[in-house]
Enzyme design. Structure first.
Site, PDB file in Angstrom:
ATOM      1  N   HIS A   1      10.217  19.091 -86.162  1.00 36.30           N
ATOM      2  CA  HIS A   1       9.042  19.757 -86.717  1.00 36.30           C
ATOM      3  C   HIS A   1       9.060  19.703 -88.233  1.00 36.30           C
ATOM      4  O   HIS A   1      10.109  19.571 -88.845  1.00 36.30           O
ATOM      5  CB  HIS A   1       8.934  21.205 -86.225  1.00 36.30           C
ATOM      6  CG  HIS A   1      10.101  22.077 -86.564  1.00 36.30           C
ATOM      7  ND1 HIS A   1      11.310  22.007 -85.903  1.00 36.30           N
ATOM      8  CD2 HIS A   1      10.240  23.044 -87.496  1.00 36.30           C
ATOM      9  CE1 HIS A   1      12.147  22.901 -86.416  1.00 36.30           C
ATOM     10  NE2 HIS A   1      11.523  23.544 -87.396  1.00 36.30           N
TER      11      HIS A   1
ATOM     12  N   ASP B   1       2.817  29.075 -88.821  1.00 33.79           N
ATOM     13  CA  ASP B   1       4.177  29.565 -88.614  1.00 33.79           C
ATOM     14  C   ASP B   1       4.137  31.085 -88.423  1.00 33.79           C
ATOM     15  O   ASP B   1       3.448  31.778 -89.169  1.00 33.79           O
ATOM     16  CB  ASP B   1       5.034  29.215 -89.836  1.00 33.79           C
ATOM     17  CG  ASP B   1       6.518  29.386 -89.581  1.00 33.79           C
ATOM     18  OD1 ASP B   1       6.932  30.510 -89.218  1.00 33.79           O
ATOM     19  OD2 ASP B   1       7.259  28.414 -89.751  1.00 33.79           O
ATOM     20  N   ILE B   2       4.859  31.601 -87.423  1.00 27.83           N
ATOM     21  CA  ILE B   2       4.847  33.054 -87.178  1.00 27.83           C
ATOM     22  C   ILE B   2       5.751  33.817 -88.146  1.00 27.83           C
ATOM     23  O   ILE B   2       5.691  35.040 -88.218  1.00 27.83           O
ATOM     24  CB  ILE B   2       5.214  33.421 -85.721  1.00 27.83           C
ATOM     25  CG1 ILE B   2       6.632  32.977 -85.380  1.00 27.83           C
ATOM     26  CG2 ILE B   2       4.196  32.852 -84.747  1.00 27.83           C
ATOM     27  CD1 ILE B   2       7.159  33.554 -84.079  1.00 27.83           C
TER      28      ILE B   2
ATOM     29  N   HIS C   1       7.478  21.559 -91.772  1.00 26.54           N
ATOM     30  CA  HIS C   1       6.844  22.732 -92.376  1.00 26.54           C
ATOM     31  C   HIS C   1       5.994  22.271 -93.556  1.00 26.54           C
ATOM     32  O   HIS C   1       6.463  21.485 -94.387  1.00 26.54           O
ATOM     33  CB  HIS C   1       7.905  23.694 -92.940  1.00 26.54           C
ATOM     34  CG  HIS C   1       8.788  24.303 -91.933  1.00 26.54           C
ATOM     35  ND1 HIS C   1       8.609  25.590 -91.486  1.00 26.54           N
ATOM     36  CD2 HIS C   1       9.891  23.830 -91.291  1.00 26.54           C
ATOM     37  CE1 HIS C   1       9.565  25.881 -90.607  1.00 26.54           C
ATOM     38  NE2 HIS C   1      10.346  24.818 -90.479  1.00 26.54           N
TER      39      HIS C   1
ATOM     40  N   ASN D   1      14.082  19.547 -91.229  1.00 27.37           N
ATOM     41  CA  ASN D   1      15.539  19.608 -91.065  1.00 27.37           C
ATOM     42  C   ASN D   1      15.939  18.940 -89.755  1.00 27.37           C
ATOM     43  O   ASN D   1      15.221  19.043 -88.765  1.00 27.37           O
ATOM     44  CB  ASN D   1      16.014  21.061 -91.052  1.00 27.37           C
ATOM     45  CG  ASN D   1      15.628  21.810 -92.312  1.00 27.37           C
ATOM     46  OD1 ASN D   1      15.652  21.257 -93.399  1.00 27.37           O
ATOM     47  ND2 ASN D   1      15.258  23.063 -92.161  1.00 27.37           N
TER      48      ASN D   1
ATOM     49  N   HIS E   1      20.260  23.109 -91.065  1.00 23.78           N
ATOM     50  CA  HIS E   1      19.418  24.312 -90.957  1.00 23.78           C
ATOM     51  C   HIS E   1      18.240  24.169 -90.006  1.00 23.78           C
ATOM     52  O   HIS E   1      17.254  24.883 -90.146  1.00 23.78           O
ATOM     53  CB  HIS E   1      18.941  24.771 -92.346  1.00 23.78           C
ATOM     54  CG  HIS E   1      20.053  24.964 -93.318  1.00 23.78           C
ATOM     55  ND1 HIS E   1      20.923  26.020 -93.249  1.00 23.78           N
ATOM     56  CD2 HIS E   1      20.468  24.208 -94.359  1.00 23.78           C
ATOM     57  CE1 HIS E   1      21.814  25.922 -94.210  1.00 23.78           C
ATOM     58  NE2 HIS E   1      21.572  24.818 -94.895  1.00 23.78           N
ATOM     59  N   GLN E   2      18.337  23.289 -89.023  1.00 17.49           N
ATOM     60  CA  GLN E   2      17.287  23.201 -88.005  1.00 17.49           C
ATOM     61  C   GLN E   2      17.496  24.340 -87.024  1.00 17.49           C
ATOM     62  O   GLN E   2      18.547  24.421 -86.374  1.00 17.49           O
ATOM     63  CB  GLN E   2      17.333  21.852 -87.286  1.00 17.49           C
ATOM     64  CG  GLN E   2      16.208  21.666 -86.280  1.00 17.49           C
ATOM     65  CD  GLN E   2      16.239  20.301 -85.610  1.00 17.49           C
ATOM     66  OE1 GLN E   2      17.130  19.483 -85.852  1.00 17.49           O
ATOM     67  NE2 GLN E   2      15.263  20.045 -84.769  1.00 17.49           N
TER      68      GLN E   2
END
Length: 131
Positions: free
Chosen positions: A95, A30-31, A97, A82, A88-89
């Site tokens: 995807h 994740d960036i 996390h 999400n 909160h997507q």
């Protein structure tokens, strides 16, 4: 989808720090990490929500998350997924996390506001009828 950032990552149009890949799924760092080792798992085909992802792809993603958690030596972690804007997507490509939780201060923080007055038995019955 041509404009989807995750589809562009899968196609190699946007660079990513790849961790693992199968024919169906792709894992990368994740960036905007919440903690060291925070990574993402995505289906290679575009789907906005988890229930739109093919079963075989979901299986790949679950196995990939397990393998990465073991390889990274992560003891405590959250798996977050999400579906939809009000959930909160932020990126409208399904995807997951994997967020290591090395301490109380780092990683995902959750507020859990229960609603004990909801009659879950009525909802459970409705779901069972639709399965």
């Amino acid at each position: 989808m041509d404009s989807c950032i995750f589809c562009k990552i899968v196609r190699g149009e946007i660079p990513s720090e790849k961790i693992l890949e199968t024919d169906n799924a792709y894992a990368f760092m994740d960036i905007g990490p919440l903690s060291e080792g925070h990574c993402l798992f995505i289906p290679k085909t575009h789907a906005e929500r988890a229930h739109e992802v093919e079963d075989e792809v979901l299986s790949d993603i679950a196995i990939m998350m397990k393998r990465v958690a073991i390889a990274a030596g992560i003891k405590d972690y959250n798996i977050l997924q999400n579906n939809g804007e009000i959930a909160h997507q932020a990126v409208m490509h399904a995807h997951w996390h994997l967020i290591p939780k090395p301490s109380k201060e780092l990683g995902l923080e959750i507020s859990w506001n229960t609603k004990p007055s909801i009659d879950q038995s009525v909802i459970a019955e409705r779901i069972r009828k639709n399965l």
